[in-house]
Design an enzyme around this catalytic site. Structure first.
Site, PDB file in Angstrom:
ATOM      1  N   HIS A 147      38.366  75.822  13.769  1.00  0.00           N
ATOM      2  CA  HIS A 147      36.840  76.424  13.362  1.00  0.00           C
ATOM      3  C   HIS A 147      37.278  78.493  14.158  1.00  0.00           C
ATOM      4  CE1 HIS A 147      36.047  73.499  12.374  1.00  0.00           C
ATOM      5  NE2 HIS A 147      35.328  72.629  13.329  1.00  0.00           N
TER       6      HIS A 147
ATOM      7  N   THR B 104       9.665  79.309   5.821  1.00  0.00           N
ATOM      8  CA  THR B 104      11.074  78.963   5.557  1.00  0.00           C
ATOM      9  C   THR B 104      12.208  79.177   6.351  1.00  0.00           C
ATOM     10  OG1 THR B 104      12.270  80.602   4.240  1.00  0.00           O
ATOM     11  CG2 THR B 104      10.265  79.633   3.186  1.00  0.00           C
TER      12      THR B 104
ATOM     13  N   HIS C 203      30.989  74.474  14.418  1.00  0.00           N
ATOM     14  CA  HIS C 203      32.293  75.060  13.417  1.00  0.00           C
ATOM     15  C   HIS C 203      31.824  76.212  13.132  1.00  0.00           C
ATOM     16  CE1 HIS C 203      32.949  70.064  11.833  1.00  0.00           C
ATOM     17  NE2 HIS C 203      32.986  70.427  13.381  1.00  0.00           N
TER      18      HIS C 203
ATOM     19  N   ASP D 122       7.500  85.505  12.736  1.00  0.00           N
ATOM     20  CA  ASP D 122       6.888  85.931  12.258  1.00  0.00           C
ATOM     21  C   ASP D 122       4.997  84.602  12.245  1.00  0.00           C
ATOM     22  OD1 ASP D 122       6.156  83.481  10.389  1.00  0.00           O
ATOM     23  OD2 ASP D 122       6.984  85.250   7.860  1.00  0.00           O
TER      24      ASP D 122
ATOM     25  N   CYS E 186      10.081  81.663  10.843  1.00  0.00           N
ATOM     26  CA  CYS E 186       8.378  81.922   9.435  1.00  0.00           C
ATOM     27  C   CYS E 186       8.624  80.731   9.360  1.00  0.00           C
ATOM     28  CB  CYS E 186       9.738  82.864   8.877  1.00  0.00           C
ATOM     29  SG  CYS E 186      11.058  82.464   7.210  1.00  0.00           S
TER      30      CYS E 186
END
Length: 146
Positions: free
Chosen positions: A137, A71, A102, A12, A69
Site C-alpha cells: 500500500h 454530500t 490502504h 459548511d 458538507c
C-alpha cells in the site's frame, strides 16, 4: 507534527449540527479538537472550509482532519487540492477503515445529508482506530503523491 492527538474539523452550513456531534464524540475519546467552524447557519462556501482544514493537516498542526458538507463530495474535493492531503468521502465504516489502512488517508469527509448521526460516529470511530498497513500500500500511496 504535534505529539498530542490533535484533529481539525470543519464544514459548511449544511453540516454544522453533525460536525458538532462529531467534535463532542472525538473530544470524549481524548482528542484535542480544533473546530474551525462555521458556527452560524448562513450559507457558506465549502471550498474555503475544506481548504482551511486541509492546510491544518498538511502543515502538521493537526494529525488528522474531518470535513463535512451536504454530500461530503465537494468539501473532500477542496481538501484534496492541498498538497499532501489524502481525503476520502465515506458513508460506511468499512470504507473509512480502508482509506486509513490502504490509502493512508489523513482526512475523512462525511455527507451530513447522506448519513445520520449514529452512522457518522461509527464512520469516525473506524477512521480513527485504523492504522496504515504500509507494505504494498505504501508503494501505491507514493504513486498517488507523485
Amino acid at each position: 507534527m504535534t505529539a498530542t492527538k490533535r484533529i481539525v474539523l470543519s464544514s459548511d452550513h449544511a453540516a454544522i449540527e453533525l460536525r458538532q456531534a462529531v467534535a463532542n464524540h472525538i473530544a470524549a475519546q481524548g482528542w484535542d479538537v480544533v473546530d474551525i467552524g462555521p458556527t452560524t447557519p448562513e450559507s457558506t462556501h465549502y471550498p474555503l472550509h475544506g481548504k482551511a482544514a486541509a492546510q491544518s493537516v498538511a502543515s502538521g498542526d493537526c494529525q488528522l482532519g474531518i470535513v463535512l458538507c451536504g454530500t461530503g463530495q465537494g468539501i473532500m474535493m477542496a481538501a484534496n487540492k492541498v498538497p499532501g492531503i489524502r481525503c476520502g468521502v465515506c458513508s460506511d465504516a468499512f470504507s473509512a477503515r480502508m482509506i486509513r489502512q490502504h490509502n493512508d488517508a489523513n482526512m475523512l469527509s462525511i455527507g451530513a445529508r447522506v448519513v445520520g448521526e449514529g452512522q457518522a460516529l461509527d464512520i469516525v470511530d473506524a477512521f480513527l482506530t485504523a492504522e496504515f498497513e504500509g507494505g504494498r500500500h505504501a508503494t501505491r500511496v507514493d504513486m498517488i503523491e507523485a
